[in-house]
Design a protein around this motif. Structure first.
Motif, PDB file in Angstrom:
ATOM      1  N   MET A  36       0.828  -1.194   0.000  1.00 61.57           N
ATOM      2  CA  MET A  36       0.000   0.000   0.000  1.00 61.57           C
ATOM      3  C   MET A  36       0.870   1.254   0.000  1.00 61.57           C
ATOM      4  N   HIS A  37       0.537   2.203  -0.845  1.00 68.66           N
ATOM      5  CA  HIS A  37       1.270   3.464  -0.928  1.00 68.66           C
ATOM      6  C   HIS A  37       1.098   4.245   0.377  1.00 68.66           C
ATOM      7  N   ASN A  38       2.147   4.961   0.767  1.00 71.30           N
ATOM      8  CA  ASN A  38       2.093   5.714   2.028  1.00 71.30           C
ATOM      9  C   ASN A  38       0.941   6.699   2.058  1.00 71.30           C
ATOM     10  N   ASN A  39       0.623   7.285   0.907  1.00 72.91           N
ATOM     11  CA  ASN A  39      -0.444   8.290   0.835  1.00 72.91           C
ATOM     12  C   ASN A  39      -1.726   7.729   0.223  1.00 72.91           C
ATOM     13  N   VAL A  40      -1.995   6.457   0.488  1.00 78.02           N
ATOM     14  CA  VAL A  40      -3.203   5.823  -0.029  1.00 78.02           C
ATOM     15  C   VAL A  40      -4.446   6.599   0.422  1.00 78.02           C
ATOM     16  N   ILE A  41      -5.420   6.710  -0.470  1.00 73.03           N
ATOM     17  CA  ILE A  41      -6.715   7.320  -0.141  1.00 73.03           C
ATOM     18  C   ILE A  41      -7.727   6.198   0.021  1.00 73.03           C
ATOM     19  N   TRP A  42      -8.349   6.135   1.174  1.00 72.91           N
ATOM     20  CA  TRP A  42      -9.344   5.097   1.484  1.00 72.91           C
ATOM     21  C   TRP A  42     -10.708   5.756   1.619  1.00 72.91           C
ATOM     22  N   HIS A  43     -11.595   5.458   0.659  1.00 71.33           N
ATOM     23  CA  HIS A  43     -12.977   5.926   0.717  1.00 71.33           C
ATOM     24  C   HIS A  43     -13.785   4.826   1.397  1.00 71.33           C
ATOM     25  N   GLY A  44     -14.257   5.105   2.601  1.00 69.04           N
ATOM     26  CA  GLY A  44     -14.898   4.057   3.371  1.00 69.04           C
ATOM     27  C   GLY A  44     -16.325   4.386   3.745  1.00 69.04           C
ATOM     28  N   PHE A  45     -16.809   3.649   4.723  1.00 71.06           N
ATOM     29  CA  PHE A  45     -18.192   3.745   5.180  1.00 71.06           C
ATOM     30  C   PHE A  45     -18.275   4.646   6.395  1.00 71.06           C
ATOM     31  N   GLU A 141      -5.372   3.756  -4.013  1.00 72.59           N
ATOM     32  CA  GLU A 141      -6.707   4.242  -3.682  1.00 72.59           C
ATOM     33  C   GLU A 141      -7.619   3.041  -3.463  1.00 72.59           C
ATOM     34  N   ILE A 142      -8.549   3.168  -2.519  1.00 69.28           N
ATOM     35  CA  ILE A 142      -9.464   2.070  -2.185  1.00 69.28           C
ATOM     36  C   ILE A 142     -10.864   2.626  -1.992  1.00 69.28           C
ATOM     37  N   TYR A 143     -11.851   1.902  -2.518  1.00 63.51           N
ATOM     38  CA  TYR A 143     -13.250   2.090  -2.142  1.00 63.51           C
ATOM     39  C   TYR A 143     -13.672   0.852  -1.360  1.00 63.51           C
ATOM     40  N   PHE A 144     -14.274   1.061  -0.198  1.00 64.78           N
ATOM     41  CA  PHE A 144     -14.545  -0.088   0.678  1.00 64.78           C
ATOM     42  C   PHE A 144     -15.813   0.153   1.485  1.00 64.78           C
ATOM     43  N   LEU A 145     -16.669  -0.871   1.539  1.00 61.85           N
ATOM     44  CA  LEU A 145     -17.869  -0.795   2.385  1.00 61.85           C
ATOM     45  C   LEU A 145     -18.056  -2.074   3.176  1.00 61.85           C
ATOM     46  N   LEU A 146     -18.520  -1.908   4.396  1.00 64.62           N
ATOM     47  CA  LEU A 146     -19.127  -2.976   5.177  1.00 64.62           C
ATOM     48  C   LEU A 146     -20.605  -2.643   5.317  1.00 64.62           C
ATOM     49  N   ASP A 147     -21.454  -3.662   5.299  1.00 64.31           N
ATOM     50  CA  ASP A 147     -22.896  -3.437   5.447  1.00 64.31           C
ATOM     51  C   ASP A 147     -23.224  -3.451   6.939  1.00 64.31           C
ATOM     52  N   LEU A 148     -23.182  -2.273   7.565  1.00 65.87           N
ATOM     53  CA  LEU A 148     -23.382  -2.186   9.004  1.00 65.87           C
ATOM     54  C   LEU A 148     -24.839  -2.389   9.403  1.00 65.87           C
ATOM     55  N   VAL A 149     -25.777  -1.986   8.553  1.00 67.78           N
ATOM     56  CA  VAL A 149     -27.188  -2.213   8.876  1.00 67.78           C
ATOM     57  C   VAL A 149     -27.476  -3.708   8.914  1.00 67.78           C
ATOM     58  N   ASP A 150     -26.920  -4.443   7.960  1.00 69.24           N
ATOM     59  CA  ASP A 150     -27.070  -5.893   7.959  1.00 69.24           C
ATOM     60  C   ASP A 150     -26.435  -6.509   9.205  1.00 69.24           C
ATOM     61  N   LEU A 151     -25.272  -5.991   9.615  1.00 69.74           N
ATOM     62  CA  LEU A 151     -24.632  -6.474  10.840  1.00 69.74           C
ATOM     63  C   LEU A 151     -25.519  -6.209  12.051  1.00 69.74           C
ATOM     64  N   MET A 152     -26.091  -5.017  12.136  1.00 68.23           N
ATOM     65  CA  MET A 152     -27.011  -4.707  13.237  1.00 68.23           C
ATOM     66  C   MET A 152     -28.171  -5.698  13.274  1.00 68.23           C
ATOM     67  N   LEU A 303     -21.552   0.408  -3.973  1.00 69.07           N
ATOM     68  CA  LEU A 303     -20.777  -0.525  -4.780  1.00 69.07           C
ATOM     69  C   LEU A 303     -21.745  -1.465  -5.485  1.00 69.07           C
ATOM     70  N   ASP A 304     -21.391  -1.864  -6.699  1.00 75.59           N
ATOM     71  CA  ASP A 304     -22.206  -2.819  -7.461  1.00 75.59           C
ATOM     72  C   ASP A 304     -21.317  -3.807  -8.190  1.00 75.59           C
ATOM     73  N   TRP A 305     -21.823  -5.031  -8.306  1.00 79.90           N
ATOM     74  CA  TRP A 305     -21.268  -6.025  -9.229  1.00 79.90           C
ATOM     75  C   TRP A 305     -22.438  -6.644  -9.983  1.00 79.90           C
ATOM     76  N   TRP A 306     -22.245  -6.864 -11.281  1.00 76.62           N
ATOM     77  CA  TRP A 306     -23.274  -7.445 -12.128  1.00 76.62           C
ATOM     78  C   TRP A 306     -22.709  -8.660 -12.848  1.00 76.62           C
ATOM     79  N   LYS A 307     -23.563  -9.659 -13.075  1.00 78.35           N
ATOM     80  CA  LYS A 307     -23.189 -10.781 -13.942  1.00 78.35           C
ATOM     81  C   LYS A 307     -24.089 -10.763 -15.171  1.00 78.35           C
TER      82      LYS A 307
END
Length: 343
Positions: A36-45, A141-152, A303-307
């Motif tokens: 990971m680059h020292n100046n990585v940008i993490w777009h999170g939840f 750079e990273i885009y990352f999500l956890l589904d916290l409502v589902d966890l709740m 985030l989306d994934w399609w088949k």
């Protein structure tokens, strides 16, 4: 797309995830910093939102996650890479970055509270999704999500009204073919990228704010499409369910919503995916999940994934950061946790 670079990038991320899963807590920083680059940008939840360097990623996000879920293991349902072209104008020269993405479950025992969600000491499956930009063998750079409502919901706390769809439904692809470790045919990948661009920018963005048929969704989704939505919305297991349980309520609430440029829209083989932080913008002019219209300008992180199967999509895995969404309404879903815990 340079197939060999894509293969190298996928191997880099796959190996990284394996090492990260088996690492001891005192090894985390060194493992992460090798890729990971020292100046990585993490777009999170929400409530993290964004982190701006590798130390913040290690110490503010990853270590607290392991503290709450110390036996965390990663299940990967989809794994793919590609060169992005998610601009509305289609000018790949303004985009064209190389990305690797994946989604699935983190399985773990919930031992210590996490971002105000009370631990219950039992096993949970946490939906995760991630897109990593790779430049010169480093994640920048990273885009990352956890589904916290589902966890709740798994803990027994419901901060949103009962889902119209099916809760806790986020399976691997039906054909079990979502792990694309091998190189895919470039002509198929290119067609998938063109197809998803048409679906998003010519289909979704063509809604006339009154008639669902104006989007032509029936031309893109199989009658038995499996749409795996986030906690608070739930899964829809047919096109009819998708229209009734998700699409109609969504468009009543946000009739002018428009997909924006997507930084990391990629395709490989018959799969495509993309993140969007403010990837959709809209005005909240109708009630949504019991929240009256606020008239506010809203943006969505997701985030989306399609088949794809031929000319139609048969499965769609979907994240929406519901915490971030409701925060824009002036509602803090974390504050509802203590209320719901004592009901």
């Amino acid at each position: 797309m340079d197939t060999q670079i894509n293969q190298n990038n996928k191997q880099l991320i796959w190996n990284f995830w394996q090492k990260l899963e088996s690492a001891k807590i005192d090894e985390i920083n060194s493992i992460i910093k090798t890729v990971m680059h020292n100046n990585v940008i993490w777009h999170g939840f929400a409530p993290y939102d964004q982190l701006h360097d590798v130390d913040s990623y290690c110490n503010d996000f990853w270590k607290p996650l392991l503290h709450s879920f110390p036996d965390l293991t990663r299940q990967t349902h989809i794994f793919m890479g590609g060169k992005s072209n998610g601009r509305i104008d289609g000018d790949i020269s303004k985009d064209g970055n190389m990305w690797v993405s994946g989604t699935g479950y983190f399985t773990a025992t919930f031992e210590n509270d996490y971002v105000k969600i009370p631990a219950h000491g039992k096993e949970v499956n946490i939906r995760w999704g991630e897109f990593c930009k790779i430049e010169d063998n480093k994640i920048t750079e990273i885009y990352f999500l956890l589904d916290l409502v589902d966890l709740m919901q798994q803990v027994g706390i419901y901060v949103l009204p009962a889902s119209k769809g099916r809760d806790n439904t986020y399976p691997q692809p039906y054909a079990n073919d979502g792990i694309l470790l091998q190189a895919q045919k470039e002509e198929i990948s290119n067609y998938s990228l063109d197809h998803i661009r048409r679906f998003i920018f010519e289909g979704l963005n063509s809604y006339d704010q009154s008639n669902l048929k104006s989007m032509g969704m029936a031309d893109y989704f199989h009658p038995d499409v499996k749409w795996y939505g986030p906690g608070g919305i739930g899964a829809c297991l047919s096109f009819n369910e998708f229209e009734i349980f998700h699409q109609q309520p969504w468009l009543i609430a946000y009739p002018n919503r428009q997909v924006q440029n997507l930084d990391a829209l990629i395709a490989e083989g018959n799969y495509s995916g993309g993140p969007g932080w403010a990837g959709v913008k809209a005005t909240h002019t109708g009630q949504y999940l019991d929240c009256p219209a606020t008239g506010k300008s809203i943006d969505f992180n997701g985030l989306d994934w399609w088949k794809r199967d031929g000319e139609i999509y048969i499965e769609n895995w979907v994240f929406v950061d519901m915490i971030h969404l409701f925060r824009q309404f002036g509602i803090d879903l974390f504050e509802r946790i203590s209320e719901k815990s004592h009901e």
